[in-house]
Design a protein around this motif. Structure first.
Motif, short mmCIF file in Angstrom:
data_model
loop_
_atom_site.label_atom_id
_atom_site.label_comp_id
_atom_site.label_asym_id
_atom_site.label_seq_id
_atom_site.Cartn_x
_atom_site.Cartn_y
_atom_site.Cartn_z
N ASP A 1 0.86 -1.17 0.00
CA ASP A 1 0.00 0.00 0.00
C ASP A 1 0.90 1.23 0.00
O ASP A 1 1.47 1.60 1.03
N ILE A 2 1.03 1.83 -1.20
CA ILE A 2 2.00 2.93 -1.29
C ILE A 2 1.51 4.19 -0.59
O ILE A 2 2.23 5.17 -0.51
N THR A 3 0.28 4.16 -0.07
CA THR A 3 -0.19 5.35 0.66
C THR A 3 0.20 5.27 2.14
O THR A 3 0.03 6.23 2.88
N LEU A 4 0.72 4.08 2.59
CA LEU A 4 1.13 3.97 3.99
C LEU A 4 2.36 4.85 4.25
O LEU A 4 3.21 4.98 3.38
N PRO A 5 2.46 5.46 5.44
CA PRO A 5 3.66 6.25 5.74
C PRO A 5 4.88 5.34 5.86
O PRO A 5 4.76 4.18 6.24
N GLY A 6 6.07 5.84 5.53
CA GLY A 6 7.28 5.04 5.59
C GLY A 6 7.68 4.72 7.02
O GLY A 6 7.19 5.33 7.96
N ARG A 7 8.57 3.71 7.16
CA ARG A 7 9.04 3.38 8.51
C ARG A 7 10.13 4.35 8.91
O ARG A 7 11.05 4.58 8.15
N LYS A 8 10.04 4.85 10.12
CA LYS A 8 11.07 5.79 10.59
C LYS A 8 12.30 5.03 11.03
O LYS A 8 12.20 4.01 11.68
N LEU A 9 13.48 5.54 10.69
CA LEU A 9 14.72 4.96 11.20
C LEU A 9 14.99 5.58 12.56
O LEU A 9 14.98 6.79 12.69
#
Ligand code: DAH
Length: 339
Positions: A94-102
């Motif tokens: 789901d490309i609308t999900l926010p990315g994972r924070k490092l």
């Protein structure tokens, strides 16, 4: 012939509706446009027609051929598009999900304390020095006025590599290495890892860190030591802390002292944290022993100095209210992230 052509066209249009994949398309292409395909065979028959019929039928046949090619091409594009959609759905992104924070790292509490102590002494005119963690017996004992049969050698319970080489159990040997390489005035601090054969418990770790200080010049007295260490305690633990110097024995200083700070929790009244005495021991210190100055070729008649040494873990435990030294080395992120 004209009817036959129309029939072929109808046939392929209805067959094209059953196409499921690229293989079906290839099959139809061979069946109609291949070397023995229906359209190819008809083209070959053109020669048998009368010159009058030939141009008209020829044109019709070529147009039909183009139409079939186009039809198959359209189907191919459609199928490729469907395939791609199916593949993307299968991948489930789901490309609308926010990315994972490092996660961002933080400095280790021991490093924070070392940095803070370094800054305090640098601001007082001291310079940084360093020495090896794998040290010679000479620098760790002999030159520090701890001869071979001295009981202090047992106290220090060191890790020996050979008879003359050991993992340093203290940063004091850096005093000797510095004085061997510099003429007075000397004002240095040295921080680093030390090792002792201690069983691990809440206050002992076989590896820990020390901060060593040394000042040598003309007319340096115990009063200078008291002044510098009082400034240090006030900056490190707060202006309202009291400092106490008790007599203490270390072979490389005379007189020697143990330095206490008024309890950070009760302020000196006495509580569980300070064992109801109101004071916490934070380091050893003293006036550099004349024999140590002689060992490095300084004239004890001309020069004098003070030295001090403290454990970074102990300082950090007092400062941050940590009751178990093992927390520093277990690297539990829940602990480390608090600093
Ligand atoms: N090296 C001593 C130890 O590890 C601490 C120490 C005491 C260092 C007195 C000094 C000093 O420089 O003057 O216990």
């Amino acid at each position: 012939m004209e009817n036959k052509i129309k029939e072929v066209k109808k046939e392929i249009v209805s067959k094209s509706n059953l196409i499921k994949d690229l293989k079906d398309i290839e099959k139809l292409r061979v069946e109609y446009l291949g070397r023995k395909g229906a359209v190819t065979l008809l083209l070959r028959k053109l020669g048998t027609l009368s010159p009058k019929e030939r141009p008209k039928i020829g044109q019709l046949l070529n147009q039909t051929k183009r139409e079939i090619e186009e039809l198959l091409k359209t189907k191919e594009v459609e199928i490729e598009k469907l395939d791609k959609e199916k593949r993307l759905q299968g991948e489930g992104i789901d490309i609308t999900l926010p990315g994972r924070k490092l996660g961002r790292g933080t400095a280790h509490p021991i490093n924070l304390v070392l940095r803070e102590i370094e800054e305090i002494f640098l601001s007082l005119g001291f310079k940084m020095e360093e020495g090896p963690e794998v040290e010679l017996d000479y620098y760790n004992f002999e030159a520090l006025n701890i001869p071979k049969d001295h009981p202090a050698r047992d106290d220090q319970d060191s890790f020996y590599i050979t008879k003359d080489i050991l993992l340093r159990p203290q940063t004091s040997p850096v005093q000797i290495r510095t004085m061997e390489n510099q003429k007075p005035p000397v004002r240095i601090i040295a921080t680093g890892k030390c090792y002792r054969r201690d069983a691990t418990d809440s206050t002992h770790s076989p590896m820990f860190h020390q901060i060593e200080g040394l000042a040598v010049d003309k007319d340096i007295t115990f009063g200078d030591l008291k002044g510098i260490l009082t400034i240090f305690v006030h900056r490190m633990f707060g202006e309202d802390r009291k400092v106490r110097f008790r007599p203490g024995y270390f072979p490389f200083v005379e007189p020697g002292a143990e330095v206490d700070v008024s309890c950070l929790l009760c302020g000196g009244k006495g509580c569980k944290s300070c064992g109801y005495v109101g004071w916490l021991e934070i380091m050893g210190a003293g006036v550099v022993h004349p024999k140590v100055l002689e060992m490095v070729g300084y004239d004890p008649e001309e020069y004098s100095g003070f030295a001090f040494g403290m454990g970074a873990e102990r300082i950090a435990m007092l400062k941050y209210g940590i009751n178990d030294i093992r927390l520093f080395f277990e690297n539990d992120l829940r602990f480390l992230k608090q600093f």
